[in-house]
Scaffold this active site. Structure first.
Site, PDB file in Angstrom:
ATOM      1  N   LYS A 114      38.024 -34.013  25.467  1.00 22.65           N
ATOM      2  CA  LYS A 114      39.050 -33.797  24.437  1.00 22.65           C
ATOM      3  C   LYS A 114      40.323 -34.564  24.760  1.00 22.65           C
ATOM      4  CE  LYS A 114      39.360 -29.608  26.853  1.00 22.65           C
ATOM      5  NZ  LYS A 114      38.373 -28.604  27.093  1.00 22.65           N
ATOM      6  N   LYS A 138      44.232 -37.215  37.961  1.00 25.77           N
ATOM      7  CA  LYS A 138      45.447 -37.151  37.131  1.00 25.77           C
ATOM      8  C   LYS A 138      46.603 -37.837  37.850  1.00 25.77           C
ATOM      9  CE  LYS A 138      45.009 -33.620  33.658  1.00 25.77           C
ATOM     10  NZ  LYS A 138      43.689 -33.079  33.652  1.00 25.77           N
ATOM     11  N   LYS A 188      33.471 -39.787  30.505  1.00 24.63           N
ATOM     12  CA  LYS A 188      32.794 -38.631  29.909  1.00 24.63           C
ATOM     13  C   LYS A 188      33.433 -38.259  28.571  1.00 24.63           C
ATOM     14  CE  LYS A 188      35.180 -34.521  31.494  1.00 24.63           C
ATOM     15  NZ  LYS A 188      35.034 -33.115  31.657  1.00 24.63           N
TER      16      LYS A 188
HETATM   17  P1  ATP Z   1      38.395 -32.219  29.289  1.00 26.90           P
HETATM   18  O1  ATP Z   1      37.654 -32.462  28.018  1.00 26.90           O
HETATM   19  O2  ATP Z   1      39.864 -32.041  29.085  1.00 26.90           O
HETATM   20  O3  ATP Z   1      38.033 -33.210  30.355  1.00 26.90           O
HETATM   21  P2  ATP Z   1      36.459 -30.266  29.861  1.00 26.90           P
HETATM   22  O4  ATP Z   1      35.877 -30.395  28.502  1.00 26.90           O
HETATM   23  O5  ATP Z   1      35.728 -30.817  31.039  1.00 26.90           O
HETATM   24  O6  ATP Z   1      37.923 -30.815  29.834  1.00 26.90           O
HETATM   25  P3  ATP Z   1      36.051 -27.468  29.658  1.00 26.90           P
HETATM   26  O7  ATP Z   1      36.317 -27.361  28.208  1.00 26.90           O
HETATM   27  O8  ATP Z   1      36.509 -26.328  30.480  1.00 26.90           O
HETATM   28  O9  ATP Z   1      36.722 -28.762  30.237  1.00 26.90           O
HETATM   29  O10 ATP Z   1      34.513 -27.648  29.930  1.00 26.90           O
HETATM   30  C1  ATP Z   1      33.642 -26.592  29.711  1.00 26.90           C
HETATM   31  C2  ATP Z   1      32.292 -26.911  30.250  1.00 26.90           C
HETATM   32  O11 ATP Z   1      31.762 -28.032  29.566  1.00 26.90           O
HETATM   33  C3  ATP Z   1      32.273 -27.239  31.740  1.00 26.90           C
HETATM   34  O12 ATP Z   1      31.147 -26.629  32.349  1.00 26.90           O
HETATM   35  C4  ATP Z   1      32.157 -28.737  31.764  1.00 26.90           C
HETATM   36  O13 ATP Z   1      31.531 -29.191  32.919  1.00 26.90           O
HETATM   37  C5  ATP Z   1      31.318 -28.991  30.513  1.00 26.90           C
HETATM   38  N1  ATP Z   1      31.594 -30.318  29.988  1.00 26.90           N
HETATM   39  C6  ATP Z   1      32.777 -30.825  29.624  1.00 26.90           C
HETATM   40  N2  ATP Z   1      32.679 -32.091  29.198  1.00 26.90           N
HETATM   41  C7  ATP Z   1      31.356 -32.398  29.294  1.00 26.90           C
HETATM   42  C8  ATP Z   1      30.578 -33.566  29.006  1.00 26.90           C
HETATM   43  N3  ATP Z   1      31.142 -34.653  28.525  1.00 26.90           N
HETATM   44  N4  ATP Z   1      29.246 -33.523  29.218  1.00 26.90           N
HETATM   45  C9  ATP Z   1      28.651 -32.407  29.689  1.00 26.90           C
HETATM   46  N5  ATP Z   1      29.318 -31.275  29.997  1.00 26.90           N
HETATM   47  C10 ATP Z   1      30.645 -31.262  29.799  1.00 26.90           C
END
Ligand code: ATP
Ligand code: LTN
Length: 331
Positions: free
Chosen positions: A196, A111, A193
């Protein structure tokens, strides 16, 4: 029975990456492990939030946990702030974390590197709070996506450090990163990745997207000009990501099997199959979600979950505070 704990931080709507990387595994694990799954609302406010939107996301998150198959009679599901010991132990963990360790955490570094300004102190110390979330419950395993592994490693270091200093306080947990689907990539940019925080909104499929929207996102996913359905994340990242999604939604079907089915077929046919699988899963989840959101199940789940979690967390916090020498009155 071994214990497992994981948290999810709904700073936005849950997406397919969260489902494939995290939620679907929780559902499998709840039969084999004593499962604790919590909504990390303290972590949500490490970045600015609109109050009404945050509340909706938190409620949707619980509803989606349940809609994806998490069963409150098997797993303990709760909201982080309903168990005040998280914030309390979080502060103590923060006092035992070196700034050098926090400086190395990639999430914060990323960030900062992106030039984001006004980053909060909460965001910087977030890994210490995450360590507290985990260590309060002495889990054996912490299932997380790839991106969270570093935070669990820090949790282990902190647990060992405090055990050495104060005696046996915490079980040292292990991260559990699923072999497949740990990193679902953005459909519009397969180098990033699925997230959101996706600015274009085209690369991320939300679990509450309509069928039309979800299908369109899959059909316009970035691919390549090689024209063969082959699993090769380096040279064909877009296609490999779609294969990963399809495999995850079809009982972790092998890549060889998918390659065989689409041998000699175009990307259009392949994408349609992926879209069908995605829309089928979304439909299943959304039907359950609509039943749950208007029932009282969310409230009872959170009440029961918090009561159970608080009991365990209170005993642990008391033990830690006593070991550190912070308490005066014998309880
Ligand atoms: P952001 O989307 O803002 O980067 P995030 O989606 O990583 O945040 P969380 O919503 O807390 O954050 O993620 C919840 C779980 O989903 C965590 O275990 C994370 O590792 C997993 N996760 C998030 N994005 C992915 C992805 N693209 N592929 C696989 N697992 C994911
Ligand atoms: N940091 C995690 C969410 C999270 C978590 C936890 C996961 C907060 N506390 C404890 C596992 C265990 C994330 O951003 N996905």
């Amino acid at each position: 029975m071994k214990r497992m704990l994981s948290g999810i931080k709904p700073t936005g709507q849950l997406h397919l990456g969260n489902y494939i990387g995290a939620l679907r595994h929780f559902v499998d694990y709840q039969d084999e492990y004593e499962m604790f799954a919590f909504i990390a609302n303290l972590h949500c406010i490490t970045v600015p939030q609109d109050p009404a939107e945050l509340q909706k996301n938190l409620k949707d998150c619980v509803a989606l946990y349940l809609a994806c198959g998490l069963d409150p009679s098997k797993a303990t599901i709760f909201l982080q702030t309903d168990v005040p010991q998280h914030a309390q132990l979080g502060y103590i963990m923060c006092c035992h974390t070196y700034m050098g360790e926090l400086n190395r955490m990639t999430q914060f570094k990323d960030k900062q590197a992106h030039g984001e300004t006004n980053l909060s102190g909460g965001l910087y110390t977030y890994p210490s709070l995450m360590a507290a979330d985990i260590l309060l419950y002495d889990p054996d395993y912490v299932p997380v996506g790839d991106d969270q592994k570093q935070h669990v490693e820090l949790t282990r270091d902190l647990a060992i450090r405090m055990n050495n200093r104060y005696g046996d306080l915490f079980r040292v947990p292990e991260p559990l990163v699923a072999k497949t689907g740990a990193r679902i990539m953005s459909l519009s940019n397969p180098e990033k990745k699925m997230s959101k925080s996706d600015e274009t909104n085209k690369g991320c499929i939300y679990l509450l997207d309509s069928e039309k929207v979800a299908r369109k996102k899959v059909m316009s996913a970035v691919t390549d000009s090689l024209g063969r359905v082959h699993f090769d994340p380096v040279n064909q990242p877009g296609i490999s990501n779609l294969m990963q999604i399809l495999s995850s939604l079809q009982d972790d079907r092998s890549m060889a099997d998918i390659e065989q089915e689409f041998e000699g077929k175009g990307y259009g046919d392949f994408k349609r199959a992926v879209a069908d699988a995605v829309c089928g899963k979304l439909n299943e989840i959304q039907t359950r979600y609509n039943e749950i959101i208007s029932s009282g199940l969310i409230e009872t789940t959170l009440d029961d979950g918090a009561a159970k979690a608080r009991k365990i967390a209170a005993v642990k916090l008391e033990k830690v505070q006593r070991a550190i020498g912070m308490e005066i009155i014998e309880k």
